[in-house]
Motif scaffolding. Structure first.
Motif, PDB file in Angstrom:
ATOM      1  N   LEU A 223       0.875  -1.167   0.000  1.00 20.47           N
ATOM      2  CA  LEU A 223       0.000   0.000   0.000  1.00 20.47           C
ATOM      3  C   LEU A 223       0.910   1.214   0.000  1.00 20.47           C
ATOM      4  O   LEU A 223       1.631   1.456   0.982  1.00 20.47           O
ATOM      5  N   ASN A 224       0.906   1.934  -1.116  1.00 20.63           N
ATOM      6  CA  ASN A 224       1.877   3.003  -1.343  1.00 20.63           C
ATOM      7  C   ASN A 224       3.284   2.413  -1.187  1.00 20.63           C
ATOM      8  O   ASN A 224       3.646   1.498  -1.897  1.00 20.63           O
ATOM      9  N   THR A 225       4.053   2.854  -0.214  1.00 21.80           N
ATOM     10  CA  THR A 225       5.423   2.338  -0.072  1.00 21.80           C
ATOM     11  C   THR A 225       5.535   1.253   0.997  1.00 21.80           C
ATOM     12  O   THR A 225       6.611   0.686   1.196  1.00 21.80           O
ATOM     13  N   GLY A 226       4.441   0.961   1.689  1.00 18.73           N
ATOM     14  CA  GLY A 226       4.486  -0.038   2.753  1.00 18.73           C
ATOM     15  C   GLY A 226       4.234  -1.441   2.235  1.00 18.73           C
ATOM     16  O   GLY A 226       3.513  -1.646   1.252  1.00 18.73           O
ATOM     17  N   HIS A 254      -2.446   3.591   9.948  1.00 17.76           N
ATOM     18  CA  HIS A 254      -1.363   4.438  10.433  1.00 17.76           C
ATOM     19  C   HIS A 254      -0.317   4.744   9.368  1.00 17.76           C
ATOM     20  O   HIS A 254       0.596   5.538   9.605  1.00 17.76           O
ATOM     21  N   SER A 255      -0.462   4.133   8.196  1.00 16.04           N
ATOM     22  CA  SER A 255       0.490   4.415   7.118  1.00 16.04           C
ATOM     23  C   SER A 255       0.045   5.585   6.247  1.00 16.04           C
ATOM     24  O   SER A 255       0.800   6.045   5.401  1.00 16.04           O
ATOM     25  N   VAL A 256      -1.193   6.042   6.435  1.00 15.93           N
ATOM     26  CA  VAL A 256      -1.693   7.194   5.677  1.00 15.93           C
ATOM     27  C   VAL A 256      -2.182   8.244   6.666  1.00 15.93           C
ATOM     28  O   VAL A 256      -2.611   7.934   7.771  1.00 15.93           O
ATOM     29  N   TRP A 257      -2.125   9.533   6.264  1.00 17.81           N
ATOM     30  CA  TRP A 257      -2.622  10.600   7.141  1.00 17.81           C
ATOM     31  C   TRP A 257      -4.115  10.403   7.355  1.00 17.81           C
ATOM     32  O   TRP A 257      -4.872  10.193   6.411  1.00 17.81           O
ATOM     33  N   HIS A 258      -4.554  10.461   8.603  1.00 18.52           N
ATOM     34  CA  HIS A 258      -5.952  10.153   8.879  1.00 18.52           C
ATOM     35  C   HIS A 258      -6.348  10.645  10.259  1.00 18.52           C
ATOM     36  O   HIS A 258      -5.513  11.039  11.071  1.00 18.52           O
ATOM     37  N   PHE A 259      -7.626  10.613  10.518  1.00 20.40           N
ATOM     38  CA  PHE A 259      -8.136  10.614  11.883  1.00 20.40           C
ATOM     39  C   PHE A 259      -9.276   9.608  11.907  1.00 20.40           C
ATOM     40  O   PHE A 259      -9.728   9.136  10.862  1.00 20.40           O
ATOM     41  N   ASN A 274      -2.403   3.480  -3.428  1.00 16.74           N
ATOM     42  CA  ASN A 274      -2.111   2.482  -4.456  1.00 16.74           C
ATOM     43  C   ASN A 274      -1.899   1.141  -3.768  1.00 16.74           C
ATOM     44  O   ASN A 274      -0.853   0.890  -3.180  1.00 16.74           O
ATOM     45  N   LEU A 275      -2.921   0.302  -3.821  1.00 14.35           N
ATOM     46  CA  LEU A 275      -2.864  -1.023  -3.204  1.00 14.35           C
ATOM     47  C   LEU A 275      -2.630  -2.061  -4.295  1.00 14.35           C
ATOM     48  O   LEU A 275      -3.374  -2.111  -5.278  1.00 14.35           O
ATOM     49  N   THR A 276      -1.600  -2.876  -4.127  1.00 17.34           N
ATOM     50  CA  THR A 276      -1.282  -3.917  -5.102  1.00 17.34           C
ATOM     51  C   THR A 276      -1.067  -5.243  -4.385  1.00 17.34           C
ATOM     52  O   THR A 276      -0.249  -5.336  -3.469  1.00 17.34           O
ATOM     53  N   THR A 278       0.091  -9.112  -4.987  1.00 15.56           N
ATOM     54  CA  THR A 278       0.796  -9.967  -5.937  1.00 15.56           C
ATOM     55  C   THR A 278       0.377 -11.412  -5.709  1.00 15.56           C
ATOM     56  O   THR A 278       0.573 -11.966  -4.623  1.00 15.56           O
ATOM     57  N   ILE A 279      -0.237 -11.995  -6.737  1.00 14.08           N
ATOM     58  CA  ILE A 279      -0.679 -13.385  -6.683  1.00 14.08           C
ATOM     59  C   ILE A 279       0.544 -14.294  -6.826  1.00 14.08           C
ATOM     60  O   ILE A 279       1.609 -13.879  -7.286  1.00 14.08           O
ATOM     61  N   ALA A 280       0.394 -15.556  -6.444  1.00 11.82           N
ATOM     62  CA  ALA A 280       1.527 -16.483  -6.378  1.00 11.82           C
ATOM     63  C   ALA A 280       2.282 -16.612  -7.698  1.00 11.82           C
ATOM     64  O   ALA A 280       3.494 -16.833  -7.709  1.00 11.82           O
ATOM     65  N   ASP A 281       1.590 -16.458  -8.842  1.00  6.57           N
ATOM     66  CA  ASP A 281       2.275 -16.602 -10.133  1.00  6.57           C
ATOM     67  C   ASP A 281       2.923 -15.307 -10.605  1.00  6.57           C
ATOM     68  O   ASP A 281       3.477 -15.244 -11.702  1.00  6.57           O
ATOM     69  N   GLY A 282       2.838 -14.252  -9.785  1.00  7.58           N
ATOM     70  CA  GLY A 282       3.448 -12.976 -10.140  1.00  7.58           C
ATOM     71  C   GLY A 282       2.490 -11.955 -10.721  1.00  7.58           C
ATOM     72  O   GLY A 282       2.838 -10.783 -10.862  1.00  7.58           O
ATOM     73  N   SER A 283       1.272 -12.361 -11.085  1.00  7.46           N
ATOM     74  CA  SER A 283       0.274 -11.411 -11.574  1.00  7.46           C
ATOM     75  C   SER A 283      -0.213 -10.546 -10.412  1.00  7.46           C
ATOM     76  O   SER A 283       0.000 -10.875  -9.241  1.00  7.46           O
ATOM     77  N   THR A 284      -0.860  -9.432 -10.736  1.00 10.99           N
ATOM     78  CA  THR A 284      -1.235  -8.489  -9.685  1.00 10.99           C
ATOM     79  C   THR A 284      -2.696  -8.072  -9.777  1.00 10.99           C
ATOM     80  O   THR A 284      -3.313  -8.112 -10.840  1.00 10.99           O
ATOM     81  N   ILE A 285      -3.216  -7.667  -8.625  1.00  7.35           N
ATOM     82  CA  ILE A 285      -4.520  -7.014  -8.504  1.00  7.35           C
ATOM     83  C   ILE A 285      -4.252  -5.648  -7.902  1.00  7.35           C
ATOM     84  O   ILE A 285      -3.594  -5.542  -6.863  1.00  7.35           O
ATOM     85  N   SER A 286      -4.742  -4.595  -8.548  1.00  6.98           N
ATOM     86  CA  SER A 286      -4.462  -3.242  -8.074  1.00  6.98           C
ATOM     87  C   SER A 286      -5.746  -2.443  -7.905  1.00  6.98           C
ATOM     88  O   SER A 286      -6.659  -2.530  -8.724  1.00  6.98           O
ATOM     89  N   LEU A 287      -5.789  -1.662  -6.841  1.00  6.04           N
ATOM     90  CA  LEU A 287      -6.847  -0.689  -6.600  1.00  6.04           C
ATOM     91  C   LEU A 287      -6.173   0.609  -6.186  1.00  6.04           C
ATOM     92  O   LEU A 287      -5.161   0.590  -5.479  1.00  6.04           O
ATOM     93  N   ARG A 288      -6.741   1.732  -6.596  1.00  2.00           N
ATOM     94  CA  ARG A 288      -6.045   2.986  -6.343  1.00  2.00           C
ATOM     95  C   ARG A 288      -7.021   4.123  -6.032  1.00  2.00           C
ATOM     96  O   ARG A 288      -8.178   4.113  -6.441  1.00  2.00           O
ATOM     97  N   ASP A 289      -6.512   5.087  -5.294  1.00  2.00           N
ATOM     98  CA  ASP A 289      -7.170   6.365  -5.018  1.00  2.00           C
ATOM     99  C   ASP A 289      -8.652   6.201  -4.677  1.00  2.00           C
ATOM    100  O   ASP A 289      -8.986   5.551  -3.701  1.00  2.00           O
ATOM    101  N   ASP A 290      -9.556   6.781  -5.502  1.00  6.44           N
ATOM    102  CA  ASP A 290     -10.974   6.781  -5.148  1.00  6.44           C
ATOM    103  C   ASP A 290     -11.594   5.390  -5.158  1.00  6.44           C
ATOM    104  O   ASP A 290     -12.701   5.193  -4.661  1.00  6.44           O
ATOM    105  N   GLU A 291     -10.896   4.398  -5.716  1.00  4.99           N
ATOM    106  CA  GLU A 291     -11.392   3.024  -5.673  1.00  4.99           C
ATOM    107  C   GLU A 291     -11.302   2.442  -4.267  1.00  4.99           C
ATOM    108  O   GLU A 291     -11.888   1.401  -3.982  1.00  4.99           O
ATOM    109  N   LEU A 292     -10.580   3.120  -3.387  1.00  2.00           N
ATOM    110  CA  LEU A 292     -10.405   2.665  -2.007  1.00  2.00           C
ATOM    111  C   LEU A 292     -11.022   3.629  -1.001  1.00  2.00           C
ATOM    112  O   LEU A 292     -10.730   3.566   0.188  1.00  2.00           O
TER     113      LEU A 292
END
Length: 344
Positions: A223-226, A254-259, A274-276, A278-292
């Motif tokens: 999630l972002n850099t974490g 706690h990894s993003v600014w919040h209250f 940016n949430l990514t 990684t599935i076991a075969d190396g493929s990815t599922i990504s969700l970002r910004d307003d999708e979260l």
């Protein structure tokens, strides 16, 4: 009655033998139901499509709780095809416990019929959890293996349908339209070519690792850099958010600014996410910004669409925010699940 007319008007018959496509309604981005006819004469019920549960339920006329009275109720004595079973049953959903009795009747969706389907008549739904839901029951599309809400002699709907010999493939697929309320499609018996044409890229297929859930293996999540040690991904249309354990959810918050507001993480709607996975075969599922995120009352504030569930620390449950962006095929016949991002 207006709902039935609208959904029927959006239906497009397919010419593929052993396959049918039917519309479903997306309500407020948190509940989605298809219309299922039960009994004879047919009673049209709005049923939540739930891949997290194998158990099919209907709110019963024998339920006196306030949560039941806000729904269309199943009336066994009005159906010529009803058969009594009578076993008592309790079902622990994540949103609350319900109880009832086991019954049997005919269920019809699209051109398919499951005769003498075993299901639960909900006779008690304490509290207010189900009072404001838009559905009259749950169509259990979960897997047949043993889990905490599987009961002897109650095979899931898709298992019964496959055993009847009506399906071309032991598969169903879901497509969510960007317009939410219209052109959402449930395809039973395979995949819908029109919806598949909206994929950004071909489906990624991942093997299932559990006989109890639609679950695949992962090798991590960021999630972002974490970085988070996520090893299992569950695909659950009955969950309205993205679910993780409380420990992982607190790490994310706690990894993003919040209250927090009533233990809900509130962030700026302009936050970069940016949430990514990684599935076991190396493929990815990504969700970002307003999708979260989901807007809340305060101007410029959004609720993080990631919540704590009573699950293992290495598990993530993908609910509505994921399905609204991905076409998904649930392939029981080949013990796999396919997913691909769609054009928005």
């Amino acid at each position: 009655p207006g709902t039935e007319v609208q959904l029927a008007a959006n239906a497009t018959a397919t010419a593929v033998p052993g396959q049918d496509r039917m519309p479903f309604r997306d309500v407020f981005g948190s509940q989605f139901y298809a219309e299922v006819s039960v009994g004879e004469p047919a009673l049209v019920m709005r049923m939540l499509l739930d891949t997290g549960s194998p158990t099919t339920t209907l709110f019963s006329q024998h339920c006196g709780d306030e949560s039941c009275r806000t729904h269309r109720l199943y009336k066994s004595e009005d159906s010529a095809t009803f058969e009594r079973d009578g076993r008592p049953i309790r079902i622990p959903y994540a949103t609350g416990m319900v109880s009832g009795i086991v019954s049997r009747d005919d269920f019809r969706i699209g051109k398919f019929t499951v005769a003498n389907m075993t299901f639960t008549e909900i006779t008690a739904a304490p509290g207010r959890t189900f009072m404001y839901t838009s559905f009259d029951g749950v169509l259990g599309l979960g897997r047949p293996g043993k889990n905490e809400i599987v009961y002897d002699g109650m095979p899931p709907f898709m298992d019964r349908l496959w055993a009847s010999g009506q399906l071309a493939e032991r598969m169903f697929s879901l497509y969510f339209s960007p317009t939410r309320n219209y052109h959402n499609w449930l395809t039973i018996g395979g995949q819908d070519a029109e919806s598949m044409a909206k994929l950004v890229q071909p489906l990624t297929w991942a093997p299932l690792i559990s006989d109890a859930y639609w679950q695949v293996a992962a090798i991590g999540m960021t999630l972002n850099t974490g970085t988070l040690d996520i090893r299992q991904v569950v695909f659950d249309t009955g969950t309205s958010m993205i679910g993780v354990s409380k420990k992982v959810r607190d790490q994310i918050v706690h990894s993003v600014w919040h209250f927090t507001m009533n233990d809900i993480a509130v962030i700026s709607c302009k936050s970069t996410l940016n949430l990514t996975i990684t599935i076991a075969d190396g493929s990815t599922i990504s969700l970002r910004d307003d999708e979260l995120m989901l807007p809340v009352g305060a101007i410029g504030r959004c609720m993080l669409s990631i919540v704590a569930l009573p699950i293992d620390d290495d598990t993530i449950v993908l609910g509505t925010p994921f399905f609204q962006r991905y076409y998904v095929s649930f392939d029981e016949g080949n013990q796999r699940i396919g997913f691909g991002r769609t054009r928005q």
